[in-house]
Design a protein around this motif. Sequence first.
Motif, mmCIF file in Angstrom:
data_model
loop_
_atom_site.group_PDB
_atom_site.id
_atom_site.type_symbol
_atom_site.label_atom_id
_atom_site.label_comp_id
_atom_site.label_asym_id
_atom_site.label_seq_id
_atom_site.Cartn_x
_atom_site.Cartn_y
_atom_site.Cartn_z
ATOM 1 N N GLU A 48 -7.713 5.557 3.728
ATOM 2 C CA GLU A 48 -6.464 5.620 3.929
ATOM 3 C C GLU A 48 -5.287 6.445 2.580
ATOM 4 O O GLU A 48 -4.740 7.691 3.234
ATOM 5 C CB GLU A 48 -5.584 4.216 3.805
ATOM 6 C CG GLU A 48 -6.330 3.481 4.743
ATOM 7 C CD GLU A 48 -5.822 1.968 4.987
ATOM 8 O OE1 GLU A 48 -3.976 2.259 4.309
ATOM 9 O OE2 GLU A 48 -6.377 1.106 5.062
ATOM 10 N N GLU A 49 -5.564 6.514 1.018
ATOM 11 C CA GLU A 49 -4.980 7.091 0.332
ATOM 12 C C GLU A 49 -5.488 8.620 0.694
ATOM 13 O O GLU A 49 -4.893 9.667 -0.307
ATOM 14 C CB GLU A 49 -5.620 6.181 -0.661
ATOM 15 C CG GLU A 49 -5.114 4.993 -0.706
ATOM 16 C CD GLU A 49 -5.437 3.854 -1.961
ATOM 17 O OE1 GLU A 49 -5.064 2.786 -2.350
ATOM 18 O OE2 GLU A 49 -6.542 4.830 -3.132
ATOM 19 N N GLN A 104 0.885 -1.150 -0.134
ATOM 20 C CA GLN A 104 -0.410 -0.246 0.392
ATOM 21 C C GLN A 104 0.635 1.434 -0.128
ATOM 22 O O GLN A 104 0.595 2.263 -0.563
ATOM 23 C CB GLN A 104 -0.629 -0.017 0.867
ATOM 24 C CG GLN A 104 -1.937 1.036 1.820
ATOM 25 C CD GLN A 104 -3.272 0.991 0.125
ATOM 26 O OE1 GLN A 104 -3.019 0.201 -0.705
ATOM 27 N NE2 GLN A 104 -3.593 2.566 -0.057
ATOM 28 N N ALA A 105 2.193 1.306 0.797
ATOM 29 C CA ALA A 105 2.867 2.093 0.660
ATOM 30 C C ALA A 105 3.784 2.720 -0.830
ATOM 31 O O ALA A 105 3.577 3.823 -1.175
ATOM 32 C CB ALA A 105 3.800 2.898 1.622
ATOM 33 N N GLU A 130 0.622 4.184 -2.936
ATOM 34 C CA GLU A 130 0.719 5.721 -2.451
ATOM 35 C C GLU A 130 1.504 6.510 -2.627
ATOM 36 O O GLU A 130 1.269 7.944 -3.056
ATOM 37 C CB GLU A 130 0.763 5.916 -0.457
ATOM 38 C CG GLU A 130 -0.826 5.678 -0.437
ATOM 39 C CD GLU A 130 -0.927 5.213 1.087
ATOM 40 O OE1 GLU A 130 0.262 5.225 2.020
ATOM 41 O OE2 GLU A 130 -1.954 4.190 1.892
ATOM 42 N N ARG A 131 2.763 6.435 -2.510
ATOM 43 C CA ARG A 131 3.960 6.722 -3.494
ATOM 44 C C ARG A 131 3.607 6.838 -4.815
ATOM 45 O O ARG A 131 4.186 8.220 -5.285
ATOM 46 C CB ARG A 131 5.304 6.332 -3.085
ATOM 47 C CG ARG A 131 5.562 6.324 -1.558
ATOM 48 C CD ARG A 131 7.830 6.255 -1.466
ATOM 49 N NE ARG A 131 7.312 4.756 -1.664
ATOM 50 C CZ ARG A 131 7.438 3.790 -1.038
ATOM 51 N NH1 ARG A 131 7.181 3.263 0.631
ATOM 52 N NH2 ARG A 131 7.366 2.616 -1.431
ATOM 53 N N GLU A 147 -2.591 14.786 3.639
ATOM 54 C CA GLU A 147 -0.663 14.823 4.147
ATOM 55 C C GLU A 147 0.186 15.300 3.243
ATOM 56 O O GLU A 147 1.191 16.641 3.704
ATOM 57 C CB GLU A 147 -0.283 13.399 4.592
ATOM 58 C CG GLU A 147 -1.193 13.309 6.036
ATOM 59 C CD GLU A 147 -0.386 11.327 6.740
ATOM 60 O OE1 GLU A 147 0.477 11.471 6.273
ATOM 61 O OE2 GLU A 147 -0.920 11.672 7.893
ATOM 62 N N ALA A 148 0.569 15.016 2.152
ATOM 63 C CA ALA A 148 1.073 15.671 0.693
ATOM 64 C C ALA A 148 0.690 17.310 0.494
ATOM 65 O O ALA A 148 1.504 17.129 -0.618
ATOM 66 C CB ALA A 148 1.243 14.566 -0.202
ATOM 67 N N GLU A 194 -6.362 10.351 2.958
ATOM 68 C CA GLU A 194 -5.445 10.551 4.309
ATOM 69 C C GLU A 194 -4.023 11.149 3.416
ATOM 70 O O GLU A 194 -3.589 12.192 3.787
ATOM 71 C CB GLU A 194 -5.379 10.017 5.490
ATOM 72 C CG GLU A 194 -6.579 9.788 6.129
ATOM 73 C CD GLU A 194 -6.343 8.762 7.129
ATOM 74 O OE1 GLU A 194 -5.938 8.351 7.115
ATOM 75 O OE2 GLU A 194 -7.747 8.263 7.681
ATOM 76 N N HIS A 195 -3.010 10.144 2.710
ATOM 77 C CA HIS A 195 -2.104 9.919 2.967
ATOM 78 C C HIS A 195 -1.910 11.251 1.665
ATOM 79 O O HIS A 195 -0.749 12.059 1.763
ATOM 80 C CB HIS A 195 -1.398 9.003 1.426
ATOM 81 C CG HIS A 195 -1.035 7.887 3.480
ATOM 82 N ND1 HIS A 195 -2.109 7.039 3.904
ATOM 83 C CD2 HIS A 195 0.389 7.856 3.626
ATOM 84 C CE1 HIS A 195 -1.404 6.102 5.115
ATOM 85 N NE2 HIS A 195 0.321 6.760 4.627
#
Length: 267
Positions: free
Chosen positions: A107-108, A74-75, A78-79, A114-115, A110-111
């Motif tokens: 979750e996506e 998942q990380a 998102e990157r 944050e970016a 939210e990330h």
Amino acid sequence: MNHTLPPITGRCTLVGAGPGDPELLTLKAVKAIQAATVLLVDDLVNDAVLQAYARPGARIVHVGKRGGCKSTPQAFIERLMITAVREGETVVRLKGGDPFIFGRGGEEVEHLREAGIECTVVNGITAGLAAVTSLGVPLTHRDHAQGVVFVTGHAKTGAGAAEDPTDWRALAATAHNARLTLVIYMGVSGAGHIERELLHGLPGDTPVAVVQHASLPHQRHLVTTLQGLQARIADAGLASPAVIVVGDVLQGLAAAALPVDAGRFGT
């Protein structure tokens, strides 16, 4: 030294591709897919969706996440999303069903925030809805079900995760007392445990349907009762992706004793 990031010129949309049938896409989803220069696509998205609507030259990246199989971290997904947006791309994160129903869309989002990236979400028809509709059954009914609960049978794993965070016994009691339909996603592999726990609060003759590949030409289903669910799934050879529906809205199907079936959605 100035470390200010350059302005963000790209954009990102989380799009629900629905349960599989390309004709169940919303108009808004089609427009988003057609506009995308980069598509990050889940395993359960029908290839026909991309063939019909992805623009020529769009970069298509398959980022599969399916239970029991090797999944893209998942990380990493998102990157990829954040990098592509910062490079000025029009990104669509294309998910089976609906992004906000067990699609990790929350979750996506939210990330991305944050970016410093705001994104749009386009809903899709979730498999739990398509599954019962394909059988001609509602999720709610004034005589049988006053509400519906969507729940996952495959909970979060890893450090800090509870062994079984879903209190199936409490859920069964609530469903029985409040007359609720239960729609269980990703529950086939744990059907035995779910069956045993739900029997603490629901009668053994509560009707159950299991629908595999909802809305697709190779859809299969079985109709049974709660007591014996695991055995019937094993006998029929049903597997993921499948949805388990539990409740009295299925009484008509149970009375007809429909066998394991195959057929096109809506026919």
